[in-house]
Structures are given as structure tokens and as C-alpha cells.
Design an enzyme around this catalytic site. Structure first.
Site, PDB file in Angstrom:
ATOM      1  N   PHE A 102       0.834  -1.211   0.000  1.00 14.67           N
ATOM      2  CA  PHE A 102       0.000   0.000   0.000  1.00 14.67           C
ATOM      3  C   PHE A 102       0.872   1.265   0.000  1.00 14.67           C
ATOM      4  O   PHE A 102       0.913   2.010  -0.986  1.00 14.67           O
ATOM      5  CB  PHE A 102      -0.941  -0.084   1.213  1.00 14.67           C
ATOM      6  CG  PHE A 102      -1.465   1.221   1.689  1.00 14.67           C
ATOM      7  CD1 PHE A 102      -2.213   2.040   0.841  1.00 14.67           C
ATOM      8  CD2 PHE A 102      -1.234   1.653   2.998  1.00 14.67           C
ATOM      9  CE1 PHE A 102      -2.699   3.255   1.281  1.00 14.67           C
ATOM     10  CE2 PHE A 102      -1.715   2.864   3.445  1.00 14.67           C
ATOM     11  CZ  PHE A 102      -2.443   3.665   2.593  1.00 14.67           C
ATOM     12  N   TYR A 153       5.257  -8.119  15.986  1.00 20.88           N
ATOM     13  CA  TYR A 153       5.279  -6.871  15.212  1.00 20.88           C
ATOM     14  C   TYR A 153       5.904  -5.732  16.015  1.00 20.88           C
ATOM     15  O   TYR A 153       6.875  -5.122  15.582  1.00 20.88           O
ATOM     16  CB  TYR A 153       3.864  -6.507  14.773  1.00 20.88           C
ATOM     17  CG  TYR A 153       3.795  -5.305  13.862  1.00 20.88           C
ATOM     18  CD1 TYR A 153       4.450  -5.298  12.631  1.00 20.88           C
ATOM     19  CD2 TYR A 153       3.074  -4.172  14.218  1.00 20.88           C
ATOM     20  CE1 TYR A 153       4.384  -4.193  11.787  1.00 20.88           C
ATOM     21  CE2 TYR A 153       2.994  -3.070  13.385  1.00 20.88           C
ATOM     22  CZ  TYR A 153       3.652  -3.086  12.172  1.00 20.88           C
ATOM     23  OH  TYR A 153       3.580  -1.995  11.335  1.00 20.88           O
ATOM     24  N   TYR A 193      23.577   0.913  13.429  1.00 21.17           N
ATOM     25  CA  TYR A 193      24.295   1.095  12.153  1.00 21.17           C
ATOM     26  C   TYR A 193      24.658   2.573  11.955  1.00 21.17           C
ATOM     27  O   TYR A 193      25.679   2.884  11.344  1.00 21.17           O
ATOM     28  CB  TYR A 193      23.465   0.584  10.969  1.00 21.17           C
ATOM     29  CG  TYR A 193      23.736  -0.877  10.646  1.00 21.17           C
ATOM     30  CD1 TYR A 193      23.313  -1.886  11.494  1.00 21.17           C
ATOM     31  CD2 TYR A 193      24.435  -1.234   9.487  1.00 21.17           C
ATOM     32  CE1 TYR A 193      23.570  -3.224  11.204  1.00 21.17           C
ATOM     33  CE2 TYR A 193      24.690  -2.571   9.192  1.00 21.17           C
ATOM     34  CZ  TYR A 193      24.254  -3.556  10.049  1.00 21.17           C
ATOM     35  OH  TYR A 193      24.514  -4.871   9.760  1.00 21.17           O
ATOM     36  N   LEU A 205      10.499  -0.602   3.825  1.00 22.52           N
ATOM     37  CA  LEU A 205       9.109  -0.762   4.270  1.00 22.52           C
ATOM     38  C   LEU A 205       8.703  -2.226   4.380  1.00 22.52           C
ATOM     39  O   LEU A 205       7.615  -2.528   4.883  1.00 22.52           O
ATOM     40  CB  LEU A 205       8.146  -0.065   3.284  1.00 22.52           C
ATOM     41  CG  LEU A 205       7.926   1.444   3.425  1.00 22.52           C
ATOM     42  CD1 LEU A 205       9.200   2.237   3.197  1.00 22.52           C
ATOM     43  CD2 LEU A 205       6.855   1.930   2.465  1.00 22.52           C
ATOM     44  N   ARG A 218      -7.591  -4.285   8.267  1.00 29.05           N
ATOM     45  CA  ARG A 218      -7.373  -2.947   8.815  1.00 29.05           C
ATOM     46  C   ARG A 218      -8.711  -2.197   8.818  1.00 29.05           C
ATOM     47  O   ARG A 218      -9.551  -2.395   7.937  1.00 29.05           O
ATOM     48  CB  ARG A 218      -6.302  -2.208   8.016  1.00 29.05           C
ATOM     49  CG  ARG A 218      -4.941  -2.840   8.269  1.00 29.05           C
ATOM     50  CD  ARG A 218      -3.817  -1.977   7.802  1.00 29.05           C
ATOM     51  NE  ARG A 218      -3.299  -2.361   6.513  1.00 29.05           N
ATOM     52  CZ  ARG A 218      -2.135  -1.932   6.048  1.00 29.05           C
ATOM     53  NH1 ARG A 218      -1.396  -1.106   6.752  1.00 29.05           N
ATOM     54  NH2 ARG A 218      -1.713  -2.316   4.851  1.00 29.05           N
ATOM     55  N   GLY A 254       1.742  -7.564  -0.506  1.00 32.37           N
ATOM     56  CA  GLY A 254       1.711  -6.605  -1.613  1.00 32.37           C
ATOM     57  C   GLY A 254       1.102  -7.256  -2.848  1.00 32.37           C
ATOM     58  O   GLY A 254       0.966  -8.477  -2.909  1.00 32.37           O
ATOM     59  N   SER A 277       7.684  -5.577   5.431  1.00 30.15           N
ATOM     60  CA  SER A 277       7.340  -6.182   6.725  1.00 30.15           C
ATOM     61  C   SER A 277       5.918  -6.719   6.640  1.00 30.15           C
ATOM     62  O   SER A 277       5.078  -6.079   6.009  1.00 30.15           O
ATOM     63  CB  SER A 277       7.401  -5.097   7.813  1.00 30.15           C
ATOM     64  OG  SER A 277       6.787  -5.534   8.994  1.00 30.15           O
ATOM     65  N   ASP A 326      12.782 -11.683  -1.266  1.00 26.98           N
ATOM     66  CA  ASP A 326      12.483 -11.614   0.162  1.00 26.98           C
ATOM     67  C   ASP A 326      13.670 -10.974   0.875  1.00 26.98           C
ATOM     68  O   ASP A 326      14.809 -11.403   0.666  1.00 26.98           O
ATOM     69  CB  ASP A 326      12.249 -13.046   0.683  1.00 26.98           C
ATOM     70  CG  ASP A 326      11.538 -13.037   2.015  1.00 26.98           C
ATOM     71  OD1 ASP A 326      12.019 -12.321   2.928  1.00 26.98           O
ATOM     72  OD2 ASP A 326      10.507 -13.717   2.148  1.00 26.98           O
TER      73      ASP A 326
HETATM   74  P1  NAD Z   1       1.611  -3.510   3.173  1.00 28.53           P
HETATM   75  O1  NAD Z   1       1.337  -4.861   3.745  1.00 28.53           O
HETATM   76  O2  NAD Z   1       0.714  -3.026   2.095  1.00 28.53           O
HETATM   77  O3  NAD Z   1       3.123  -3.406   2.703  1.00 28.53           O
HETATM   78  C1  NAD Z   1       4.182  -4.201   3.207  1.00 28.53           C
HETATM   79  C2  NAD Z   1       4.892  -4.797   2.012  1.00 28.53           C
HETATM   80  O4  NAD Z   1       6.033  -5.535   2.449  1.00 28.53           O
HETATM   81  C3  NAD Z   1       3.999  -5.764   1.224  1.00 28.53           C
HETATM   82  O5  NAD Z   1       4.033  -5.413  -0.135  1.00 28.53           O
HETATM   83  C4  NAD Z   1       4.637  -7.138   1.468  1.00 28.53           C
HETATM   84  O6  NAD Z   1       4.443  -8.037   0.391  1.00 28.53           O
HETATM   85  C5  NAD Z   1       6.083  -6.753   1.693  1.00 28.53           C
HETATM   86  N1  NAD Z   1       6.848  -7.715   2.489  1.00 28.53           N
HETATM   87  C6  NAD Z   1       6.503  -8.279   3.674  1.00 28.53           C
HETATM   88  N2  NAD Z   1       7.483  -9.090   4.114  1.00 28.53           N
HETATM   89  C7  NAD Z   1       8.470  -9.034   3.174  1.00 28.53           C
HETATM   90  C8  NAD Z   1       9.742  -9.659   3.058  1.00 28.53           C
HETATM   91  N3  NAD Z   1      10.193 -10.512   3.991  1.00 28.53           N
HETATM   92  N4  NAD Z   1      10.508  -9.389   1.953  1.00 28.53           N
HETATM   93  C9  NAD Z   1      10.049  -8.542   0.985  1.00 28.53           C
HETATM   94  N5  NAD Z   1       8.848  -7.921   1.057  1.00 28.53           N
HETATM   95  C10 NAD Z   1       8.073  -8.163   2.141  1.00 28.53           C
HETATM   96  O7  NAD Z   1       1.572  -2.467   4.403  1.00 28.53           O
HETATM   97  P2  NAD Z   1       1.826  -0.880   4.428  1.00 28.53           P
HETATM   98  O8  NAD Z   1       0.722  -0.285   5.197  1.00 28.53           O
HETATM   99  O9  NAD Z   1       2.123  -0.373   3.065  1.00 28.53           O
HETATM  100  O10 NAD Z   1       3.137  -0.795   5.337  1.00 28.53           O
HETATM  101  C11 NAD Z   1       4.405  -0.413   4.835  1.00 28.53           C
HETATM  102  C12 NAD Z   1       5.350  -0.150   6.002  1.00 28.53           C
HETATM  103  O11 NAD Z   1       4.856   0.926   6.794  1.00 28.53           O
HETATM  104  C13 NAD Z   1       5.531  -1.343   6.946  1.00 28.53           C
HETATM  105  O12 NAD Z   1       6.872  -1.459   7.330  1.00 28.53           O
HETATM  106  C14 NAD Z   1       4.663  -0.972   8.142  1.00 28.53           C
HETATM  107  O13 NAD Z   1       5.149  -1.552   9.333  1.00 28.53           O
HETATM  108  C15 NAD Z   1       4.757   0.544   8.151  1.00 28.53           C
HETATM  109  N6  NAD Z   1       3.570   1.132   8.785  1.00 28.53           N
HETATM  110  C16 NAD Z   1       2.397   1.266   8.102  1.00 28.53           C
HETATM  111  C17 NAD Z   1       1.296   1.819   8.755  1.00 28.53           C
HETATM  112  C18 NAD Z   1      -0.030   2.023   8.060  1.00 28.53           C
HETATM  113  O14 NAD Z   1      -0.973   2.496   8.712  1.00 28.53           O
HETATM  114  N7  NAD Z   1      -0.177   1.766   6.784  1.00 28.53           N
HETATM  115  C19 NAD Z   1       1.395   2.204  10.096  1.00 28.53           C
HETATM  116  C20 NAD Z   1       2.602   2.016  10.749  1.00 28.53           C
HETATM  117  C21 NAD Z   1       3.694   1.496  10.084  1.00 28.53           C
END
Ligand code: NAD
Length: 312
Positions: free
Chosen positions: A11, A145, A159, A73, A186, A36, A75, A56
């Protein structure tokens, strides 16, 4: 500049990739597609300055060529993913973040960690300020998490101190908008997709718990500014406009014109009671604050789901 976005098919990552490509940068997007989706970045495939690598972050990586900026990002994010896969979540935070930090050290790239408001746990002070040390449980259901992200922050700072990497830490609060998976649990996509299908909206507990929601374009702007700021400590990024979950349900029903009613379900364990960022630091060092009002952001999000992901 040449920029790596890990989690770039997700996202937030896909909106960030759009912005970086539009700004004229060369973008490498890396994602294992666990949450994703290709559809989030399909439109970028014809851009000569965009490249997608399915990989990955836990595994050894080969990203050839120089990198100037890395936005990390990748995770598992939502409860559905990190409750079901706590080991993958901890490995992404620990092993994945280490690999990407090594890459940043090698390329002398600025490294930005996407951390989270979850590092505050169930906060003891309100609103949350960067100096709060957090109130989390290392063994609670959400620990993979939140403790994972706390470790990732510690590793990032290490780092910076020991290897001289230019690090940035974004403590991201609830962000929403188009491209969130409708099925990932969510609260905003859950409420919107239920409303559009005319199904009841299920509010946990009494719905008195609060959240603060930031529209995605505001968050992308903040991330881009933070990468360029010479500030290595954690920075809260989010919208301080706080509301109860019950009011959010009512607002979504009102804006979507849905006939849905509200039902109440059990409150999950460790669900934070209150969540609101203090963004004084971001205002000062980034000259940033959210610009999209909630009603406008919700309207854009509802339009997206109506057009792009209509109820089956
Ligand atoms: P999301 O799930 O849409 O995006 C996370 C992406 O990481 C996905 O595309 C997933 O396929 C990829 N991913 C997961 N594990 C992986 C791995 N081991 N190797 C490669 N890719 C991997 O969620 P998001 O909301 O876009 O979140 C993005 C980042 O922002 C995250 O780190 C999240 O912790 C942080 N975050 C988001 C929010 C929110 O409200 N959207 C709030 C706090 C923190």
C-alpha cells in the site's frame, strides 16, 4: 537519484514509488508479494526508470548498481499477517533490516526505516511523543510486530552509530487510502468494503478506543521530506486528528450512503486504547503537517473501492 523501496508493491510502498518516479528518480522496488500486489505497481511497468524485483529481504540479495536512498518498508504489517506468521514477522524485522542496512552501508545510501506507532504499545502518555519509551509486552499476541519494530529501530540506530550509515526512523501512525487490501483486517478498508456491500460494520468493544488517520499522500510527502532531513532520531508521522472507532464507523456509513448498521464485537487483547501522534518534531524539522482533511481522504478511499475493488 537511484532509490530502493522495499515493500514497494504494498500500500504505502507503491504510492511512494509513484511519487519517486514522478519526481524523476530511478526506482527499484523489491517485494516478496506476501501482502503486496502486482496490481499496485502494474501501471509503473512501462516506466523505463522503474524496476520490480520479486525477492524476500530475509534472503541474500543482489541489487546491482549504486543506490542513493533506501526506504525500508518490507514487513508483514496487519494483524492477519503478523498474528499468523510471527516468525516471518520477526525475521523480516531482524534479518531483513540487517540485510538492507548492510546494503545501505555498502552503497553509502541514506536508509529510512518504516517503523510504527506500535513501538509505543498501549501508551502511558497521550499524545505520543518521540521521547516516550513505550509500554509493550515482549510475549503478547502483537509482540512479533511491535517488538520486531523496536529491534529494527535499535539496529538502525546501531548502524548509524557504529557504521556511520545516514539513518532515518519514521514512526508511522495509522495511514489509509486507495490500494489497502480489502481483506487485510485494517479498520478503514474493513469498514468501507462492508459499507459498500451493505453489510454491518463490526466495532470492537464499545468503539470508544481512539485512532488518528493520515491520508496516504500526506504520509508519502512526510517520508520524502524525512529522507532528505539531517535528523537521525525517530520522528512521529501521522495525523493528530483523533476520533473514536465508533465515530469512524458512523462517518464511513454517512459518506458512502450505505444502509449498513453497526454491530459490536469483542475487543482484541492488547488493542491500544488511544492513539494520537504528537507531530511537533515533524512540523519543526520537516516543515510538514497533514493537508488532506479526513472527510476528503475517506471520500477518495470510498471512490477507489467502489470503482477498483467493488464488492463481489
Ligand atoms: P503492506 O502490507 O501493504 O506493505 C508491506 C509490504 O512488504 C507488502 O508489499 C509485502 O508483500 C512486503 N513484504 C513483507 N514481508 C516481506 C519480506 N520478507 N521481503 C520482501 N517484502 C516483504 O503495508 P503498508 O501499510 O504499506 O506498510 C508499509 C510499512 O509501513 C511497513 O513497514 C509498516 O510496518 C509501516 N507502517 C504502516 C502503517 C499504516 O498504517 N499503513 C502504520 C505504521 C507502520
Amino acid at each position: 537519484m537511484r532509490v530502493l523501496v522495499t515493500g514497494g508493491a504494498g500500500f504505502l510502498g507503491s504510492h511512494l514509488a509513484d511519487r519517486l518516479v514522478a519526481d524523476g528518480h530511478e526506482v527499484v522496488c523489491l517485494d516478496n508479494l506476501s501482502s503486496g500486489r502486482r496490481r499496485n505497481i502494474e501501471h509503473l511497468a512501462r516506466e523505463p526508470r522503474f524496476r520490480f524485483v520479486e525477492a524476500d529481504v530475509i534472503e541474500p540479495l543482489t541489487i546491482s548498481g549504486p543506490l542513493d536512498r533506501i526506504f525500508h518498508l518490507a514487513s508483514p504489517v496487519t494483524c492477519i499477517h503478523h498474528l499468523a506468521r510471527p516468525i516471518a514477522t520477526l525475521r523480516a524485522a531482524a534479518e531483513g533490516t540487517r540485510r538492507i542496512l548492510d546494503l545501505a552501508a555498502e552503497c553509502r545510501a541514506v536508509f529510512l526505516l518504516a517503523s510504527t506507532s506500535e513501538v509505543y504499545g498501549d501508551p502511558l502518555a497521550h499524545p505520543q511523543v518521540e521521547t516516550d519509551v513505550g509500554h509493550t509486552s515482549p510475549i503478547g499476541p502483537r509482540s512479533a510486530y511491535d517488538e520486531g519494530k523496536r529491534f529494527a529501530e535499535a539496529l538502525t540506530v546501531a548502524y548509524g552509530r557504529e557504521r556511520g550509515v545516514a539513518v532515518r526512523i519514521a514512526r508511522i501512525f495509522n495511514t489509509y487510502g486507495p490500494r489497502m487490501r480489502p481483506d487485510d483486517g485494517r479498520v478503514i478498508p474493513e469498514f468501507v468494503t462492508r459499507a459498500l456491500a451493505g453489510r454491518p460494520l463490526v466495532v470492537f468493544g464499545t468503539g470508544a478506543q481512539t485512532r488518528s488517520f493520515c491520508y496516504v499522500s500526506d504520509m508519502v510527502e512526510a517520508l520524502v521530506r524525512l529522507a532528505e532531513a539531517d535528523y537521525t532520531g525517530p520522528v512521529n508521522l501521522g495525523n493528530p486528528d483523533e476520533m473514536t472507532v465508533l465515530d469512524l464507523a458512523r462517518e464511513v456509513i454517512g459518506l458512502s450512503g450505505a444502509p449498513s448498521r453497526i454491530e459490536f464485537g469483542p475487543l482484541p487483547q492488547d488493542d491500544p486504547a488511544r492513539r494520537r501522534p504528537d507531530i511537533a518534531l515533524a512540523r519543526r524539522i520537516l516543515g510538514w503537517q497533514p493537508a488532506v482533511p479526513r472527510a476528503e481522504g475517506l471520500r477518495r478511499t470510498i471512490d477507489y473501492y467502489r470503482k477498483e475493488e467493488p464488492p463481489a
